[in-house]
Structures are given as structure tokens and as C-alpha cells.
Write a protein that holds these residues in place. Structure first.
Motif, PDB file in Angstrom:
ATOM      1  N   LEU A  66       1.075  -1.136   0.417  1.00 23.42           N
ATOM      2  CA  LEU A  66      -0.632   0.299  -0.264  1.00 23.42           C
ATOM      3  C   LEU A  66       1.247   0.989   0.075  1.00 23.42           C
ATOM      4  N   GLU A  67       1.808   1.371   0.650  1.00 25.97           N
ATOM      5  CA  GLU A  67       2.358   2.835   1.293  1.00 25.97           C
ATOM      6  C   GLU A  67       3.896   2.757   0.462  1.00 25.97           C
ATOM      7  N   TRP A  89      -0.776  -2.761  -6.497  1.00 33.18           N
ATOM      8  CA  TRP A  89      -1.288  -1.308  -5.479  1.00 33.18           C
ATOM      9  C   TRP A  89      -2.451  -0.885  -5.832  1.00 33.18           C
ATOM     10  N   ASN A  92      -4.623  -3.138  -4.761  1.00 36.97           N
ATOM     11  CA  ASN A  92      -4.508  -3.588  -2.912  1.00 36.97           C
ATOM     12  C   ASN A  92      -5.150  -1.988  -2.509  1.00 36.97           C
ATOM     13  N   HIS A  93      -5.411  -0.806  -3.298  1.00 41.39           N
ATOM     14  CA  HIS A  93      -6.577   0.347  -2.670  1.00 41.39           C
ATOM     15  C   HIS A  93      -7.734   0.183  -2.596  1.00 41.39           C
ATOM     16  N   SER A  98      -9.331   2.888   0.150  1.00 45.88           N
ATOM     17  CA  SER A  98      -8.897   3.798   0.393  1.00 45.88           C
ATOM     18  C   SER A  98      -8.977   5.147  -1.050  1.00 45.88           C
ATOM     19  N   LEU A 100      -8.528   6.326  -3.460  1.00 42.89           N
ATOM     20  CA  LEU A 100      -7.262   6.438  -4.846  1.00 42.89           C
ATOM     21  C   LEU A 100      -7.138   7.750  -5.171  1.00 42.89           C
ATOM     22  N   ALA A 103      -4.114   8.326  -2.296  1.00 42.80           N
ATOM     23  CA  ALA A 103      -2.967   7.245  -3.374  1.00 42.80           C
ATOM     24  C   ALA A 103      -2.187   7.648  -3.813  1.00 42.80           C
TER      25      ALA A 103
END
Length: 173
Positions: A66-67, A89, A92-93, A98, A100, A103
């Protein structure tokens, strides 16, 4: 601060990761691999094992589903990092629900601030049929927007089809 961004995209099993690995190796720089997949099942664990075996032991591997910013920002100057892949990636978000846009903004900022050269691998998902369900359509649209943003910032963009590189922007070293 970025030392250069290369963007490699193609369909599933097109040879894009192997091409990106070769490109990284030929740079002569210290090799870093930023893995984004989360191997939840046997098939994905096998795929990860194949990628690891193909790369060999001369890569420093970082796992960050993620990060990505902390890893990218901590890479040494003069190194090269293969981020494989933006598609995992993003998914996963999406699975984590999340934001988006936030991110993606963090990722793009981290790529700009990264002291190492970076090669990002991503799937081209817009050349197939329109997905039947809303989640798949949302993913396809988000992946398309992410690919456009990465390509716009990249010095080199290469599409890999059937293992063959097609330079879309820039020039191969």
C-alpha cells in the motif's frame, strides 16, 4: 530530485516484468525491487516465486502493498528500483477502500522525490471488453487514469506486447 522514471506497460503475461528486469540490470546501478503483490493464494505464491528466482540474489527486495512513499524516498541515490506493479498496488488500495485520488497523489509525489531511478510496471487494462460489473469498471477507469499520470511523468514509456518492446515515449538506453 527524481533520477528518472521509466514506465513499462502491457497486458497480462506480456513479458513486461522480464523486460523491466533486463532494463534495470543493464543500467549497472544497484538493484532494488519494490513488490506490491499480496500472494493470498497458491497461484500467486507460485508467481512470486517465479519472479524471485528469475531476478536472482543481487536485488534488494522491499515489500509494500500500500504505502510506497517511505520505500521510494529512502532509496539511495545512484540506485535503480523496479516497482512491480502499479496494478497490484491499485487493486490493494481498492480492496482496502482507500481514497484512490489521495493514494495516487502520494505515489506520484514519492516518485518525483525519489533519489533513485525508478521503473514502474503496470497492466494495460483498457483494450478489452467493457467489464460487466461496477467494481471492475471502476478499477479499469482508475487504472487508466493512473497509467496516464505515470506516462505523463515518465522520461521513457515502453509498451510490451508478446515480449516485444514498443517505445511510446523517449529512447531506450
Amino acid at each position: 530530485m527524481s533520477s528518472g522514471l521509466t514506465f513499462i506497460l502491457g497486458g497480462a503475461a506480456s513479458g513486461k516484468s522480464e523486460f523491466a528486469e533486463i532494463l534495470a540490470r543493464t543500467s549497472g546501478k544497484p538493484l532494488h525491487y519494490l513488490a506490491t503483490s499480496q500472494p493470498f493464494d497458491h497461484e500467486m505464491r507460485q508467481k512470486v516465486d517465479i519472479h524471485r528466482a528469475r531476478r536472482g540474489t543481487d536485488w534488494t527486495t522491499h515489500e509494500a502493498p500500500l504505502e510506497l512513499a517511505p520505500v521510494l524516498e529512502a532509496l539511495p541515490t545512484g540506485a535503480i528500483c523496479l516497482l512491480d506493479c502499479a496494478t497490484f498496488w491499485l487493486s490493494n488500495h481498492m480492496m482496502a477502500e482507500s481514497d484512490l485520488d489521495a493514494a495516487q497523489s502520494r505515489l506520484l509525489r514519492a516518485l518525483s522525490d525519489c533519489p533513485a531511478a525508478v521503473i514502474v510496471v503496470s497492466n494495460e487494462v483498457g483494450q478489452g471488453i467493457v467489464p460487466a460489473d461496477a467494481l471492475s469498471r471502476r478499477f479499469r477507469e482508475a487504472q487508466g487514469r493512473l497509467n496516464i499520470a505515470l506516462a505523463a511523468r515518465a522520461d521513457l514509456v515502453v509498451q510490451v506486447v508478446a515480449g516485444l518492446p514498443n517505445v511510446l515515449k523517449g529512447k531506450l538506453p
